[in-house]
Design a protein around this motif. Structure first.
Motif, PDB file in Angstrom:
ATOM      1  N   GLY A  14       0.786  -1.222   0.000  1.00  0.00           N
ATOM      2  CA  GLY A  14       0.000   0.000   0.000  1.00  0.00           C
ATOM      3  C   GLY A  14       0.818   1.272   0.000  1.00  0.00           C
ATOM      4  N   MET A  15       2.131   1.162  -0.264  1.00  0.00           N
ATOM      5  CA  MET A  15       2.960   2.359  -0.297  1.00  0.00           C
ATOM      6  C   MET A  15       2.908   3.000  -1.683  1.00  0.00           C
ATOM      7  SD  MET A  15       7.010   2.954   0.637  1.00  0.00           S
ATOM      8  CE  MET A  15       6.707   2.675   2.381  1.00  0.00           C
ATOM      9  N   ASN A  16       2.740   4.310  -1.700  1.00  0.00           N
ATOM     10  CA  ASN A  16       2.666   5.076  -2.937  1.00  0.00           C
ATOM     11  C   ASN A  16       4.029   5.072  -3.630  1.00  0.00           C
ATOM     12  OD1 ASN A  16       2.451   7.216  -4.894  1.00  0.00           O
ATOM     13  ND2 ASN A  16       0.785   8.095  -3.677  1.00  0.00           N
ATOM     14  N   ARG A  17       4.009   4.857  -4.944  1.00  0.00           N
ATOM     15  CA  ARG A  17       5.265   4.861  -5.706  1.00  0.00           C
ATOM     16  C   ARG A  17       5.933   6.233  -5.689  1.00  0.00           C
ATOM     17  NH1 ARG A  17       5.948   0.577  -9.131  1.00  0.00           N
ATOM     18  NH2 ARG A  17       8.131   1.186  -8.903  1.00  0.00           N
ATOM     19  N   MET A  18       5.176   7.289  -5.471  1.00  0.00           N
ATOM     20  CA  MET A  18       5.758   8.625  -5.368  1.00  0.00           C
ATOM     21  C   MET A  18       6.517   8.817  -4.050  1.00  0.00           C
ATOM     22  SD  MET A  18       5.511  10.383  -8.058  1.00  0.00           S
ATOM     23  CE  MET A  18       6.006  11.951  -7.347  1.00  0.00           C
ATOM     24  N   ASN A  19       6.306   7.917  -3.102  1.00  0.00           N
ATOM     25  CA  ASN A  19       7.044   7.949  -1.842  1.00  0.00           C
ATOM     26  C   ASN A  19       8.120   6.873  -1.792  1.00  0.00           C
ATOM     27  OD1 ASN A  19       5.426  10.056  -0.893  1.00  0.00           O
ATOM     28  ND2 ASN A  19       3.878   8.626  -0.122  1.00  0.00           N
ATOM     29  N   GLY A  20       8.476   6.352  -2.962  1.00  0.00           N
ATOM     30  CA  GLY A  20       9.538   5.355  -3.032  1.00  0.00           C
ATOM     31  C   GLY A  20       9.063   3.932  -2.913  1.00  0.00           C
TER      32      GLY A  20
END
Length: 319
Positions: free
Chosen positions: A257-263
């Motif tokens: 669930g981590m955003n790709r814009m946050n790595g």
């Protein structure tokens, strides 16, 4: 909507053999002949397979491999044996070899995006060629698609065509700087017609995130990228990660669930004892994946890897 693609180089010709077997059934396809390549992109025209890749250092143009069965590969003539003069209008000191070609079939033509730059610089451009027949060897120069300069926070290389669920063309691109970008294309010119979206980055812009490849499957857009250090033979730390979104412009999330814009990014392939630094992938028809990796049994030579692409019960890619 899967797109039709091609195999997208460096040192010397190598002959390798993987485990024998039918390509449709094997995990690693059985490859022989000349498989030396960086940044492969794959397509099939009729019964003939083509791989286009970054040209060898010290040579002109884009490297081309050809196969009649997907297993045995041979060198074909380079694209761009002579550089078009207009490149120097934008990149006066570009490399003689061109990088990261991407080939797709759309609206009756084969479209090839390619990069012109110099190592470590974001003074770069993505250009476009097209043809009705790859086998003919006759390419139309469709000119400049997008460029970047030191005034931009992105790098206009590693272009990758994706067709959205409604049949509209888009281009993803980017390497280092602020990460991966996406822009809508005009379906006639196949050039940008709208905004530039940011869809993936590394935390604090730390290190590479590059070589985007987007496909659509069962309601999701899947974004594959490569990150860490490429092009260092067996010392390469290159690896591939994937995330997905219900919208082509994102946001893209990994399995956690981590955003790709946050790595964010779920690791897809980090290599093994033999194949070091895999990356710069291309996917054909949502069920075949190609990329390069460095062979630890051959002094780190960069070579083509092909696998069947599978999907787990949660809809995530495996191989």
């Amino acid at each position: 909507m899967g797109k039709s693609k091609t195999f997208s180089v460096l040192i010397f010709t190598l002959f390798i053999t993987f485990s024998a077997g039918n390509p449709a059934l094997a995990s690693n396809w059985s490859l022989t002949g000349d498989t030396l390549i960086h940044d492969p992109s794959i397509i099939k025209e009729g019964n003939t397979w083509y791989t286009f890749g970054t040209g060898l250092v010290g040579e002109n143009g884009i490297r081309v491999l050809r196969s009649e069965n997907g297993n045995e590969w041979n060198k074909a003539p380079n694209v761009f044996p002579t550089s078009p003069s207009w490149w120097k209008d934008y990149i006066p000191y570009h490399e003689s070899n061109q990088w990261a070609p991407d080939i797709s079939y759309y609206n009756g033509r084969y479209w090839m995006y390619y990069s012109v730059s110099s190592f470590g610089s974001n003074t770069s451009l993505i250009g476009l060629l097209s043809t009705t027949s790859i086998t003919s060897g006759q390419w139309r120069d469709d000119g400049l698609v997008i460029r970047s300069t030191t005034a931009n926070n992105y790098n206009a290389i590693d272009g990758d065509l994706v067709i959205d669920k409604d049949g509209n063309p888009w281009l993803s691109f980017g390497s280092f700087w602020s990460g991966i970008k996406l822009t809508r294309l005009d379906e006639n010119t196949m050039k940008p017609t709208g905004s530039i979206y940011s869809i993936a980055s590394r935390p604090n812009n730390n290190g590479a995130v590059e070589a985007p490849n987007i496909i659509f499957r069962n309601g999701y857009y899947y974004l594959f990228v490569s990150f860490d250090n490429c092009c260092q033979g067996v010392n390469s730390t290159y690896k591939m990660a994937v995330g997905r979104s219900t919208s082509i412009a994102g946001p893209y999330y990994d399995k956690n669930g981590m955003n790709r814009m946050n790595g964010g990014g779920t690791i897809f392939d980090a290599g093994n004892d033999r194949w070091k630094g895999p990356g710069h992938s291309d996917i054909l028809n949502n069920n075949i994946i190609v990329r390069h990796a460095y062979d630890a049994l051959a002094n780190g030579s960069p070579n083509l890897l092909i696998n069947d692409l599978n999907w787990d019960s949660q809809g995530w890619p495996t191989y």
